[in-house]
Design an enzyme around this catalytic site. Sequence first.
Site, short mmCIF file in Angstrom:
data_model
loop_
_atom_site.label_atom_id
_atom_site.label_comp_id
_atom_site.label_asym_id
_atom_site.label_seq_id
_atom_site.Cartn_x
_atom_site.Cartn_y
_atom_site.Cartn_z
N THR A 1 -9.21 102.93 32.24
CA THR A 1 -8.22 103.63 33.04
C THR A 1 -6.84 103.13 32.66
O THR A 1 -6.65 101.95 32.38
CB THR A 1 -8.44 103.43 34.55
N ASP B 1 -12.05 99.54 34.51
CA ASP B 1 -10.98 99.97 35.40
C ASP B 1 -9.88 98.92 35.35
O ASP B 1 -9.90 97.93 36.09
CB ASP B 1 -11.53 100.13 36.82
N ALA B 2 -8.93 99.12 34.44
CA ALA B 2 -7.88 98.13 34.19
C ALA B 2 -6.49 98.64 34.54
O ALA B 2 -5.58 97.84 34.75
CB ALA B 2 -7.92 97.69 32.73
N LYS B 3 -6.31 99.97 34.54
CA LYS B 3 -5.02 100.60 34.87
C LYS B 3 -3.89 100.01 34.03
O LYS B 3 -2.79 99.79 34.53
CB LYS B 3 -4.73 100.48 36.36
N ARG B 4 -4.14 99.81 32.76
CA ARG B 4 -3.17 99.17 31.88
C ARG B 4 -2.19 100.18 31.29
O ARG B 4 -2.48 101.36 31.15
CB ARG B 4 -3.88 98.45 30.74
#
Length: 285
Positions: free
Chosen positions: A117, A93-96
């Site tokens: 993510t 879960d990095a939302k990069r």
Amino acid sequence: MTAPFFERLADRIERVDSVVSVGLDADPARLPEHLRDEDLPQWSFNRRIIDATHEYAACYKPNAAFYESVGGWRSLRETIAYAKGKGVPVLLDAKRADIGNTTRQYAKLLDEVDAITVNPYMGRDSLQPFLDREEKGVFVLCRTSNPGGTDLQDLELDSGEAVYERVAALADLWNEHGNVGLVVGATAPDELASIREQVPDLPFLVPGIGAQGGDAEAAVEHGLAEWDERDASADRPSTGVGVGLVNSSRGIIFAGEGQGEAFAKAAGDAARRLQRRLNQYRTDD
């Protein structure tokens, strides 16, 4: 050649009869006292959590924010390797997302994990290096579980659709390799249902179960995409498994907070309870 992520996830879900994603948000401030003097306290904590929960976990989801230190990255690498050794895929879960060389560097995180993510705010070119990794899963933020998600995601466009609906439509277009899913929170069950109707073939990662009090029944009913429907034209057997993930982080890993060495057993019990709770809705379909 490595099988596509969602095929591997379908196999895992079928094998352990679970759609539980265990969020490994190993907050150093909340680790048990007896682990804090370890060389890598987060790794020591995660190893015990994995030992206690892997029978019930379809996936592990460490959040990169908790590992952004020298010891943290070492702990994360050890955690990823250990989870994979147990046969459990890892979703970071990095939302990069970014542009140019930066996003290509971010996409190298997929060398370490099975899925990630990403944030769609900067458009397709910011996600292309992730999307091009055909064997990896890419979960696009769509309708998130936090209250402030409405600030932008619910805004109405000139077309009459909400921003989150446009994101879902774009993600469906970007799914050229069958490796795209959406992040849709269980705290917004009406939106969860409408997005599923809009994009019937995309698997969802559904956070917000547990500490955030999301709707477990809606998470299962609308979060899972039937693998055989999505994959019927592909040259591989259909499983008929509903593919998607329902995540709980604090509700599992800190279920035994304050219980000393019993923390891992409490986490295992919490993961088993969530598996059974979600499965009652899976079997009702």
